[in-house]
Design a protein around this motif. Sequence first.
Motif, short mmCIF file in Angstrom:
data_model
loop_
_atom_site.label_atom_id
_atom_site.label_comp_id
_atom_site.label_asym_id
_atom_site.label_seq_id
_atom_site.Cartn_x
_atom_site.Cartn_y
_atom_site.Cartn_z
N TYR A 24 46.30 1.72 70.94
CA TYR A 24 45.57 2.10 69.73
C TYR A 24 45.35 3.61 69.70
O TYR A 24 45.55 4.26 68.67
CB TYR A 24 44.23 1.35 69.68
CG TYR A 24 43.36 1.76 68.53
CD1 TYR A 24 43.64 1.34 67.24
CD2 TYR A 24 42.26 2.58 68.73
CE1 TYR A 24 42.85 1.71 66.18
CE2 TYR A 24 41.45 2.95 67.68
CZ TYR A 24 41.75 2.51 66.41
OH TYR A 24 40.97 2.90 65.37
N PHE A 27 48.62 5.38 68.93
CA PHE A 27 49.00 5.21 67.53
C PHE A 27 48.18 6.12 66.63
O PHE A 27 48.72 6.79 65.75
CB PHE A 27 48.83 3.75 67.11
CG PHE A 27 49.09 3.51 65.66
CD1 PHE A 27 50.39 3.49 65.18
CD2 PHE A 27 48.04 3.34 64.78
CE1 PHE A 27 50.64 3.28 63.85
CE2 PHE A 27 48.28 3.13 63.44
CZ PHE A 27 49.58 3.10 62.97
N VAL A 28 46.87 6.16 66.85
CA VAL A 28 46.01 7.01 66.03
C VAL A 28 46.35 8.48 66.25
O VAL A 28 46.40 9.26 65.30
CB VAL A 28 44.52 6.72 66.33
CG1 VAL A 28 43.61 7.75 65.71
CG2 VAL A 28 44.15 5.33 65.83
N VAL A 30 49.28 9.79 67.13
CA VAL A 30 50.55 10.09 66.47
C VAL A 30 50.36 10.15 64.96
O VAL A 30 50.89 11.04 64.29
CB VAL A 30 51.63 9.05 66.86
CG1 VAL A 30 52.85 9.16 65.99
CG2 VAL A 30 52.00 9.22 68.32
N LEU A 31 49.61 9.23 64.42
CA LEU A 31 49.38 9.22 62.98
C LEU A 31 48.64 10.47 62.53
O LEU A 31 49.02 11.10 61.53
CB LEU A 31 48.61 7.96 62.59
CG LEU A 31 48.45 7.69 61.11
CD1 LEU A 31 49.81 7.47 60.47
CD2 LEU A 31 47.56 6.49 60.89
N GLN A 32 47.61 10.87 63.25
CA GLN A 32 46.87 12.07 62.89
C GLN A 32 47.71 13.33 63.07
O GLN A 32 47.59 14.28 62.29
CB GLN A 32 45.58 12.17 63.71
CG GLN A 32 44.57 11.10 63.38
CD GLN A 32 44.11 11.15 61.94
OE1 GLN A 32 43.88 12.22 61.40
NE2 GLN A 32 44.00 10.00 61.31
N LEU A 34 50.97 13.48 62.67
CA LEU A 34 51.89 13.51 61.53
C LEU A 34 51.19 14.01 60.27
O LEU A 34 51.77 14.78 59.50
CB LEU A 34 52.49 12.13 61.28
CG LEU A 34 53.57 11.69 62.25
CD1 LEU A 34 53.97 10.25 61.98
CD2 LEU A 34 54.77 12.60 62.15
N ILE A 35 49.98 13.58 60.07
CA ILE A 35 49.22 14.06 58.91
C ILE A 35 49.00 15.56 59.02
O ILE A 35 49.17 16.30 58.05
CB ILE A 35 47.89 13.30 58.78
CG1 ILE A 35 48.15 11.87 58.33
CG2 ILE A 35 46.94 13.99 57.82
CD1 ILE A 35 46.93 10.98 58.34
N PHE A 87 47.43 10.53 51.63
CA PHE A 87 47.58 10.98 53.00
C PHE A 87 46.33 10.69 53.82
O PHE A 87 46.42 10.48 55.02
CB PHE A 87 47.92 12.47 53.05
CG PHE A 87 49.31 12.78 52.61
CD1 PHE A 87 50.40 12.10 53.13
CD2 PHE A 87 49.54 13.74 51.65
CE1 PHE A 87 51.67 12.37 52.72
CE2 PHE A 87 50.82 14.04 51.23
CZ PHE A 87 51.89 13.35 51.77
N HIS A 90 46.46 6.79 54.68
CA HIS A 90 47.48 6.43 55.66
C HIS A 90 47.32 7.31 56.84
O HIS A 90 47.62 7.19 57.88
CB HIS A 90 48.87 6.59 55.07
CG HIS A 90 49.16 5.51 54.07
ND1 HIS A 90 48.78 5.60 52.76
CD2 HIS A 90 49.75 4.32 54.20
CE1 HIS A 90 49.16 4.53 52.13
NE2 HIS A 90 49.74 3.72 52.98
#
Length: 90
Positions: A24, A27-28, A30-32, A34-35, A87, A90
Amino acid sequence: MNTIRIWQTLRTSLFYTRFNSWYYIKFVFVLQALILLLAFPFLALFFHFMTTSLGYDSITDQNILEFLSNPLGLLFAVIFGLLALFFYIH
């Protein structure tokens, strides 16, 4: 009609969160990232395009009403808000 078992759902989600917390967190992260690396520069470029196409250097409290009274400025502001919201979600 199916009933939702709230306590069972909470226990299950806490179980998976506790035992898969490293996945978790990754994932968070990597997502942050990318943003931060993709969404913010894109929104900055769109904001720059939005202001220069209408002849503004910047949008301040002095000219925000003039900017939004222009139909194209209002359209750009709505599109910018929707993109920022997309953005953010997501």
